[in-house]
Design a protein around this motif. Sequence first.
Motif, PDB file in Angstrom:
ATOM      1  N   TYR A 132       3.616   9.786   0.460  1.00 47.36           N
ATOM      2  CA  TYR A 132       3.199   8.998   1.666  1.00 47.36           C
ATOM      3  C   TYR A 132       4.192   8.650   2.333  1.00 47.36           C
ATOM      4  O   TYR A 132       5.561   8.910   2.234  1.00 47.36           O
ATOM      5  CB  TYR A 132       2.201   7.814   1.061  1.00 47.36           C
ATOM      6  CG  TYR A 132       2.990   6.813   0.353  1.00 47.36           C
ATOM      7  CD1 TYR A 132       3.578   5.884   0.869  1.00 47.36           C
ATOM      8  CD2 TYR A 132       3.333   6.944  -1.083  1.00 47.36           C
ATOM      9  CE1 TYR A 132       4.316   4.639   0.126  1.00 47.36           C
ATOM     10  CE2 TYR A 132       3.811   6.228  -1.764  1.00 47.36           C
ATOM     11  CZ  TYR A 132       4.385   5.038  -1.054  1.00 47.36           C
ATOM     12  OH  TYR A 132       5.089   4.087  -2.176  1.00 47.36           O
ATOM     13  N   LYS A 133       3.829   7.938   3.706  1.00 46.45           N
ATOM     14  CA  LYS A 133       4.893   7.367   4.597  1.00 46.45           C
ATOM     15  C   LYS A 133       5.263   5.920   4.284  1.00 46.45           C
ATOM     16  O   LYS A 133       4.282   5.204   4.108  1.00 46.45           O
ATOM     17  CB  LYS A 133       4.591   7.627   6.123  1.00 46.45           C
ATOM     18  CG  LYS A 133       5.409   6.876   6.819  1.00 46.45           C
ATOM     19  CD  LYS A 133       4.720   7.286   8.444  1.00 46.45           C
ATOM     20  CE  LYS A 133       3.608   6.212   8.662  1.00 46.45           C
ATOM     21  NZ  LYS A 133       3.208   6.388  10.093  1.00 46.45           N
ATOM     22  N   ALA A 134       6.458   5.739   4.269  1.00 43.21           N
ATOM     23  CA  ALA A 134       6.884   4.184   4.028  1.00 43.21           C
ATOM     24  C   ALA A 134       8.120   3.881   4.763  1.00 43.21           C
ATOM     25  O   ALA A 134       9.087   4.747   4.989  1.00 43.21           O
ATOM     26  CB  ALA A 134       6.973   3.902   2.545  1.00 43.21           C
ATOM     27  N   PRO A 135       8.474   2.546   4.977  1.00 44.80           N
ATOM     28  CA  PRO A 135       9.985   2.207   5.692  1.00 44.80           C
ATOM     29  C   PRO A 135      10.738   2.177   4.678  1.00 44.80           C
ATOM     30  O   PRO A 135      10.722   1.770   3.469  1.00 44.80           O
ATOM     31  CB  PRO A 135       9.362   0.846   6.684  1.00 44.80           C
ATOM     32  CG  PRO A 135       8.383   0.359   5.638  1.00 44.80           C
ATOM     33  CD  PRO A 135       7.607   1.273   5.098  1.00 44.80           C
ATOM     34  N   ASN A 136      11.984   2.537   5.068  1.00 44.10           N
ATOM     35  CA  ASN A 136      13.401   2.199   4.308  1.00 44.10           C
ATOM     36  C   ASN A 136      13.960   1.057   4.469  1.00 44.10           C
ATOM     37  O   ASN A 136      13.121   0.202   5.184  1.00 44.10           O
ATOM     38  CB  ASN A 136      14.337   3.481   4.529  1.00 44.10           C
ATOM     39  CG  ASN A 136      14.602   3.523   5.915  1.00 44.10           C
ATOM     40  OD1 ASN A 136      14.563   2.454   6.688  1.00 44.10           O
ATOM     41  ND2 ASN A 136      15.395   4.702   6.365  1.00 44.10           N
ATOM     42  N   HIS A 137      15.081   0.783   3.907  1.00 41.73           N
ATOM     43  CA  HIS A 137      15.683  -0.647   3.920  1.00 41.73           C
ATOM     44  C   HIS A 137      15.754  -0.875   5.286  1.00 41.73           C
ATOM     45  O   HIS A 137      16.015  -1.891   6.078  1.00 41.73           O
ATOM     46  CB  HIS A 137      16.943  -0.554   3.105  1.00 41.73           C
ATOM     47  CG  HIS A 137      18.053   0.048   3.939  1.00 41.73           C
ATOM     48  ND1 HIS A 137      18.090   1.463   4.001  1.00 41.73           N
ATOM     49  CD2 HIS A 137      19.135  -0.159   4.387  1.00 41.73           C
ATOM     50  CE1 HIS A 137      19.188   1.876   4.375  1.00 41.73           C
ATOM     51  NE2 HIS A 137      19.512   0.967   5.068  1.00 41.73           N
ATOM     52  N   ALA A 138      16.057   0.115   6.383  1.00 45.66           N
ATOM     53  CA  ALA A 138      16.013  -0.276   7.952  1.00 45.66           C
ATOM     54  C   ALA A 138      14.897  -0.380   8.622  1.00 45.66           C
ATOM     55  O   ALA A 138      14.820  -0.454   9.843  1.00 45.66           O
ATOM     56  CB  ALA A 138      17.289   0.718   8.311  1.00 45.66           C
ATOM     57  N   SER A 179       9.988   6.913   6.385  1.00 47.59           N
ATOM     58  CA  SER A 179      10.639   7.784   5.379  1.00 47.59           C
ATOM     59  C   SER A 179       9.318   8.460   4.528  1.00 47.59           C
ATOM     60  O   SER A 179       8.400   7.875   4.757  1.00 47.59           O
ATOM     61  CB  SER A 179      11.588   7.017   4.601  1.00 47.59           C
ATOM     62  OG  SER A 179      12.370   6.421   5.280  1.00 47.59           O
ATOM     63  N   LEU A 180       9.793   9.439   3.762  1.00 50.15           N
ATOM     64  CA  LEU A 180       8.866  10.117   2.964  1.00 50.15           C
ATOM     65  C   LEU A 180       9.073   9.546   1.653  1.00 50.15           C
ATOM     66  O   LEU A 180      10.253   9.484   1.120  1.00 50.15           O
ATOM     67  CB  LEU A 180       9.401  11.542   2.770  1.00 50.15           C
ATOM     68  CG  LEU A 180       8.504  12.514   1.874  1.00 50.15           C
ATOM     69  CD1 LEU A 180       6.921  12.554   1.995  1.00 50.15           C
ATOM     70  CD2 LEU A 180       9.065  13.832   1.562  1.00 50.15           C
ATOM     71  N   ALA A 181       7.892   8.805   1.021  1.00 45.47           N
ATOM     72  CA  ALA A 181       8.062   8.042  -0.297  1.00 45.47           C
ATOM     73  C   ALA A 181       7.406   9.071  -1.233  1.00 45.47           C
ATOM     74  O   ALA A 181       6.172   9.503  -0.976  1.00 45.47           O
ATOM     75  CB  ALA A 181       7.435   6.736  -0.051  1.00 45.47           C
ATOM     76  N   VAL A 182       7.784   9.119  -2.241  1.00 41.00           N
ATOM     77  CA  VAL A 182       7.328   9.645  -3.641  1.00 41.00           C
ATOM     78  C   VAL A 182       7.428   8.822  -4.602  1.00 41.00           C
ATOM     79  O   VAL A 182       8.525   8.187  -5.168  1.00 41.00           O
ATOM     80  CB  VAL A 182       8.332  10.879  -3.853  1.00 41.00           C
ATOM     81  CG1 VAL A 182       7.689  11.547  -5.107  1.00 41.00           C
ATOM     82  CG2 VAL A 182       8.244  11.957  -2.783  1.00 41.00           C
ATOM     83  N   ASP A 183       6.334   8.322  -5.153  1.00 41.26           N
ATOM     84  CA  ASP A 183       6.261   7.491  -6.312  1.00 41.26           C
ATOM     85  C   ASP A 183       5.732   8.596  -7.598  1.00 41.26           C
ATOM     86  O   ASP A 183       4.706   8.950  -7.583  1.00 41.26           O
ATOM     87  CB  ASP A 183       5.068   6.501  -6.119  1.00 41.26           C
ATOM     88  CG  ASP A 183       5.444   5.485  -5.235  1.00 41.26           C
ATOM     89  OD1 ASP A 183       6.819   5.466  -4.565  1.00 41.26           O
ATOM     90  OD2 ASP A 183       4.598   4.542  -4.909  1.00 41.26           O
ATOM     91  N   LEU A 184       6.446   8.750  -8.401  1.00 37.29           N
ATOM     92  CA  LEU A 184       6.249   9.224  -9.774  1.00 37.29           C
ATOM     93  C   LEU A 184       5.312   8.262 -10.799  1.00 37.29           C
ATOM     94  O   LEU A 184       6.008   7.348 -11.322  1.00 37.29           O
ATOM     95  CB  LEU A 184       7.278   9.620 -10.617  1.00 37.29           C
ATOM     96  CG  LEU A 184       7.012  10.404 -11.689  1.00 37.29           C
ATOM     97  CD1 LEU A 184       6.233  11.680 -11.656  1.00 37.29           C
ATOM     98  CD2 LEU A 184       8.548  10.876 -12.358  1.00 37.29           C
ATOM     99  N   GLN A 185       3.940   8.570 -10.840  1.00 38.50           N
ATOM    100  CA  GLN A 185       3.268   7.439 -11.673  1.00 38.50           C
ATOM    101  C   GLN A 185       3.547   7.752 -12.976  1.00 38.50           C
ATOM    102  O   GLN A 185       3.687   6.706 -13.695  1.00 38.50           O
ATOM    103  CB  GLN A 185       1.701   7.632 -11.275  1.00 38.50           C
ATOM    104  CG  GLN A 185       1.573   7.364  -9.771  1.00 38.50           C
ATOM    105  CD  GLN A 185       1.817   5.877  -9.255  1.00 38.50           C
ATOM    106  OE1 GLN A 185       1.950   5.145  -9.982  1.00 38.50           O
ATOM    107  NE2 GLN A 185       1.778   5.909  -7.862  1.00 38.50           N
ATOM    108  N   SER A 186       3.604   8.854 -13.554  1.00 39.18           N
ATOM    109  CA  SER A 186       3.812   9.113 -15.077  1.00 39.18           C
ATOM    110  C   SER A 186       4.332  10.520 -15.293  1.00 39.18           C
ATOM    111  O   SER A 186       3.867  11.517 -14.366  1.00 39.18           O
ATOM    112  CB  SER A 186       2.280   8.760 -15.577  1.00 39.18           C
ATOM    113  OG  SER A 186       1.228   9.516 -15.238  1.00 39.18           O
TER     114      SER A 186
END
Length: 270
Positions: A216-222, A226-233
Amino acid sequence: MKGLKPTLLALCVAGVPPAAMAEIQMLDEAAMGDITGQAGVTIELETQVNIDRLTYTDQGSLEVNDIFVGGTNRTDLFSEMRLNLTGRPANTLLDNIRIDIDVLSDGDAVINFQPQDLAFIDLGIRTGAWNLVGQTDTTTIMDNFRMDALVGSGTLWVDTATDKLNFITDFAIDDMDFDVPFLAIGIRDFELTGSGYDLNAPRALDLFARVNMDIYKAPNHAGVDSLAVDLQSFEADIRIGGILVGGTSIGSIAMDNLAITNTSMLIYGH
């Protein structure tokens, strides 16, 4: 865009004979609802992909040569099971794939891919040299990559409520080999299976490792998107038959019940 609709309609109607116009009736919204969204789309796929060279260029370049994606051309994957798990003769096609595409009533898009019959999808990937290329120097970071794998199924789900793409797939690697020339390292007979797979009592239901991730889309520290990737399992058993250093084996490695969870990554330019 709304201003285009009458024009397009007029162009369509202009090509209809007068006699046929008498049979045309306008549909109200209720009637339109009855004829939309009744069924999805199914695609039966077989393919083979060859790419001479894939190049990513920044200031220098990364080249991947002689790419092949297709079938394994084998019937003996996971030979300890003493079955042809592909259910088909050996070939170089990526086949036996059924893709179902549906858009749900809430707008979510769901793409399922799975075998067409009671077997699994065999996937073979081969590449030549992976080269880092600068203005004056070139380094081969990987070569002779070969992977033979099985895919059980997979799902891509775009959730309109969260604006996330969820990706789930079940896969197993029967054999993977590659060399890392600039480090004089080679990997031989890499195998990946589900964490409950027992080589002494193999069962097809335990064969596959599952990957579950959100993209999904998410903001970085700035605060930049950014392109966000969450590995759930991700849980798997890994075995490496041989680690070569300078062309000589220094032994093997086994990892039992490897589990990677709650892992997040942000990808963006700099």
